[in-house]
Design a protein around this motif. Structure first.
Motif, short mmCIF file in Angstrom:
data_model
loop_
_atom_site.label_atom_id
_atom_site.label_comp_id
_atom_site.label_asym_id
_atom_site.label_seq_id
_atom_site.Cartn_x
_atom_site.Cartn_y
_atom_site.Cartn_z
N ASP A 10 1.00 -1.17 -3.59
CA ASP A 10 -0.56 -0.57 -3.43
C ASP A 10 -0.61 -0.15 -1.78
OD1 ASP A 10 -2.15 -3.12 -4.39
OD2 ASP A 10 -0.39 -4.57 -3.53
N ILE A 11 1.61 -0.18 -1.73
CA ILE A 11 2.17 1.01 -0.52
C ILE A 11 1.67 2.26 -1.32
CG2 ILE A 11 3.31 1.25 1.13
CD1 ILE A 11 1.28 -0.97 1.73
N ARG A 12 2.96 2.34 -2.07
CA ARG A 12 3.01 3.48 -2.68
C ARG A 12 1.66 4.41 -3.74
NH1 ARG A 12 4.56 4.34 -8.00
NH2 ARG A 12 4.44 2.23 -8.45
N CYS A 13 0.73 3.89 -4.40
CA CYS A 13 -0.48 4.71 -4.37
C CYS A 13 -1.94 4.46 -4.58
CB CYS A 13 -0.43 3.79 -6.29
SG CYS A 13 1.37 4.81 -7.21
N ILE A 14 -1.94 3.49 -3.11
CA ILE A 14 -3.75 3.47 -2.31
C ILE A 14 -3.28 3.71 -1.28
CG2 ILE A 14 -5.52 2.03 -2.17
CD1 ILE A 14 -4.68 0.57 -4.92
N TYR A 15 -2.50 2.92 -0.70
CA TYR A 15 -1.97 2.67 1.11
C TYR A 15 -2.25 4.31 1.73
CZ TYR A 15 -1.05 1.71 5.71
OH TYR A 15 -1.44 1.31 7.53
N ARG A 16 -1.25 5.01 1.44
CA ARG A 16 -0.50 5.60 1.61
C ARG A 16 -1.60 7.19 1.33
NH1 ARG A 16 4.88 4.18 0.41
NH2 ARG A 16 6.27 3.03 3.24
N GLU A 17 -1.67 7.05 -0.30
CA GLU A 17 -2.68 8.23 -1.11
C GLU A 17 -2.38 7.58 -2.18
OE1 GLU A 17 -1.68 12.79 -0.14
OE2 GLU A 17 0.09 11.92 0.55
N HIS A 18 -4.29 8.21 -3.04
CA HIS A 18 -4.08 7.56 -3.93
C HIS A 18 -3.47 8.36 -4.51
CE1 HIS A 18 -8.31 5.88 -2.28
NE2 HIS A 18 -6.96 5.60 -1.76
N LEU A 19 -2.45 8.63 -4.91
CA LEU A 19 -2.01 9.33 -6.22
C LEU A 19 -1.09 8.44 -7.59
CD1 LEU A 19 1.76 10.06 -3.37
CD2 LEU A 19 -0.98 11.46 -4.19
N GLY A 20 -1.65 7.35 -7.51
CA GLY A 20 -1.84 6.96 -9.20
C GLY A 20 -2.71 7.64 -10.19
N LYS A 21 -2.11 7.39 -10.87
CA LYS A 21 -2.82 8.35 -12.42
C LYS A 21 -3.15 6.76 -13.47
CE LYS A 21 -2.88 12.01 -10.76
NZ LYS A 21 -3.96 13.04 -9.88
N GLY A 22 -3.22 7.14 -14.50
CA GLY A 22 -3.10 6.13 -15.87
C GLY A 22 -3.33 4.23 -14.98
N PRO A 23 -2.55 4.08 -15.40
CA PRO A 23 -2.37 2.54 -14.65
C PRO A 23 -2.42 2.56 -13.72
CG PRO A 23 -0.95 2.87 -16.84
CD PRO A 23 -1.25 4.64 -16.92
N GLU A 24 -2.06 2.98 -12.81
CA GLU A 24 -2.24 2.94 -11.54
C GLU A 24 -3.26 3.81 -11.17
OE1 GLU A 24 2.01 3.93 -10.30
OE2 GLU A 24 2.67 1.59 -10.17
N GLY A 25 -4.05 4.18 -11.29
CA GLY A 25 -5.57 5.16 -10.90
C GLY A 25 -6.59 4.12 -10.05
N TYR A 26 -6.39 4.50 -8.81
CA TYR A 26 -6.86 3.66 -8.38
C TYR A 26 -8.12 3.96 -8.15
CZ TYR A 26 -8.83 1.44 -3.89
OH TYR A 26 -10.27 0.88 -2.97
N GLN A 27 -9.23 3.86 -8.18
CA GLN A 27 -10.72 4.10 -8.49
C GLN A 27 -11.51 3.02 -7.82
OE1 GLN A 27 -11.96 3.25 -12.81
NE2 GLN A 27 -10.28 4.02 -13.46
N GLY A 28 -11.03 3.20 -6.51
CA GLY A 28 -12.25 2.55 -5.21
C GLY A 28 -12.91 1.18 -5.27
N CYS A 29 -12.12 0.57 -5.54
CA CYS A 29 -12.36 -1.14 -5.43
C CYS A 29 -11.56 -1.41 -4.73
CB CYS A 29 -12.38 -1.50 -7.66
SG CYS A 29 -10.56 -1.52 -7.77
N VAL A 30 -12.47 -3.05 -4.82
CA VAL A 30 -11.22 -3.98 -3.63
C VAL A 30 -9.98 -4.38 -4.24
CG1 VAL A 30 -11.40 -6.35 -2.74
CG2 VAL A 30 -13.68 -5.23 -2.81
N ALA A 31 -8.62 -3.46 -3.22
CA ALA A 31 -7.92 -4.10 -3.90
C ALA A 31 -6.98 -4.76 -3.91
CB ALA A 31 -6.83 -3.13 -2.30
N GLY A 32 -6.23 -5.20 -4.11
CA GLY A 32 -5.03 -6.54 -3.96
C GLY A 32 -5.07 -7.37 -5.70
N HIS A 33 -3.98 -6.97 -5.97
CA HIS A 33 -3.59 -7.02 -7.60
C HIS A 33 -3.11 -8.51 -7.68
CE1 HIS A 33 -0.28 -3.92 -6.93
NE2 HIS A 33 0.51 -5.26 -8.00
N GLU A 34 -2.61 -8.89 -6.52
CA GLU A 34 -2.15 -10.25 -6.61
C GLU A 34 -2.25 -11.48 -6.14
OE1 GLU A 34 2.81 -8.06 -6.42
OE2 GLU A 34 2.23 -9.33 -4.37
#
Length: 359
Positions: A10-34
């Motif tokens: 969440d920190i690496r790919c969403i909070y700092r910058e939206h850097l994730g690709k593929g499965p880690e590609g953030y699409q502007g939804c409500v965060a929190g996968h735990e």
């Protein structure tokens, strides 16, 4: 929602910058996968779960039809159309409600949303999970905070440990003492490892590991780590190593500090590594495996064993915040000096640093 914890991704790919690709590609939804909580509204045609059940959410909803989904590894679902991770491509746990849909059931999903709207005028329920796929039953012996720690944290570690095998025969090195590394230490202890050695680059996280009692030895990351680990193991090195940091030096240490015929699991995401394949690996008869999350059936198995082992994953939570202070929660996690950080909805907790007793 009852409890939703924050993952390093969440920190690496969403909070700092939206850097994730593929499965880690953030699409502007409500965060929190735990997320973890209790079902309050159910759709038709359910087979196992029901309203009132306490549940953990497996954080990827797959197509259910590809080879990986049939194995229970929805994390590796190959369907670009139907694979959706909670908190990445579909709404996750940092909100009052979360909708977990039944797959390919448009009517059931529609019915569930209508029921949710009708429930909005009622007194706030204890928890709000709607839908019944992607769930694992949470035993009464475990708190919701324990449950939130399972899917992406403890489940990911358990899968990696299963691939390399950890027992009372083994001394284990864990590199990276963030939440995943701390979980690795706790599970290695539960599996009977005779010595657990931890390495981290920050004094704060080393102290957390010591305070929790999940390591026998804790070392500050540095150039002498391989020699230090060998000195602690009679000059041989460890039988098993678990790399949780993704740092290039830590990955190399994990390989080089493992003795002949040993096994290494790479769990930390991202980063690179450089080593000598012949000298460090092949001539030493070592094996290295990569491991990514876990299957839903192994996650269910882990929950059963956590109860049997009488361990408390929530002990790794060092900071808890209400949803209104989610910004502070993410800021604390991003600082990289804490254990696990959780957003708590209505569990009453003590202020204990170790996570406290949930009532």
């Amino acid at each position: 929602m009852k409890v939703s914890t924050i993952c390093g991704s969440d920190i690496r790919c969403i909070y700092r910058e939206h850097l994730g690709k593929g499965p880690e590609g953030y699409q502007g939804c409500v965060a929190g996968h735990e997320p973890c909580g209790q079902i309050v509204v159910e759709g038709p045609g359910l087979r196992r779960f029901k309203k009132g059940d306490r549940v953990i959410v497996y954080h990827i909803s797959g197509c259910g039809m590809c080879n990986d989904c049939r194995r229970g590894f929805m994390i590796s679902c190959t369907s670009a159309k139907f694979r959706r991770a909670y908190g990445w491509q579909r709404h996750g746990g940092m909100a009052e409600y979360i909708l977990a849909e039944e797959k390919a059931r448009a009517h059931a999903a529609h019915t569930t949303k209508r029921a949710l709207n009708n429930a909005a005028s009622q007194p706030p329920p204890v928890f709000r999970i709607i839908g019944l796929q992607d769930l694992v039953l949470l035993p009464e012996e475990l708190s919701y905070a324990d449950g939130a720690m399972v899917a992406c944290g403890f489940g990911t570690v358990y899968e990696g440990l299963a691939k390399i095998g950890v027992s009372g025969d083994d001394a284990v090195l864990v590199t990276g003492l963030g939440p995943v590394g701390l979980a690795a230490c706790m599970l290695c202890k539960a599996l009977g490892a005779n010595k657990v050695i931890g390495i981290d680059a920050t004094e704060e996280r080393i102290q957390v590991a010591r305070d929790l009692g999940v390591v026998d030895e804790a070392l500050l990351a540095g150039a002498e780590n391989v020699a230090q680990v060998k000195a602690l193991t009679g000059g041989h090195g460890v039988e098993r190593a678990v790399e949780c940091s993704a740092a290039p030096m830590a990955r190399r240490v994990a390989i080089q500090a493992t003795r002949k015929w040993g096994r290494v699991a790479f769990i930390g995401e991202g980063g690179t590594v450089t080593f000598e394949p012949s000298d460090d690996l092949m001539h030493e008869q070592k094996g290295v495996v990569g491991s990514w999350v876990t299957s839903i059936w192994k996650m269910e198995e882990l929950v059963e064993k956590i109860v049997r082992w009488k361990i408390k994953p929530e002990a790794l939570i060092t900071h808890r915040f209400p949803l209104e202070e989610a910004g502070k929660a993410y800021e604390t996690m991003a600082a990289g000096k804490s254990g696990k950080v959780a957003v708590i909805f209505d569990e009453i907790t003590s202020p204990s640093r170790s996570g406290g007793k949930v009532s």
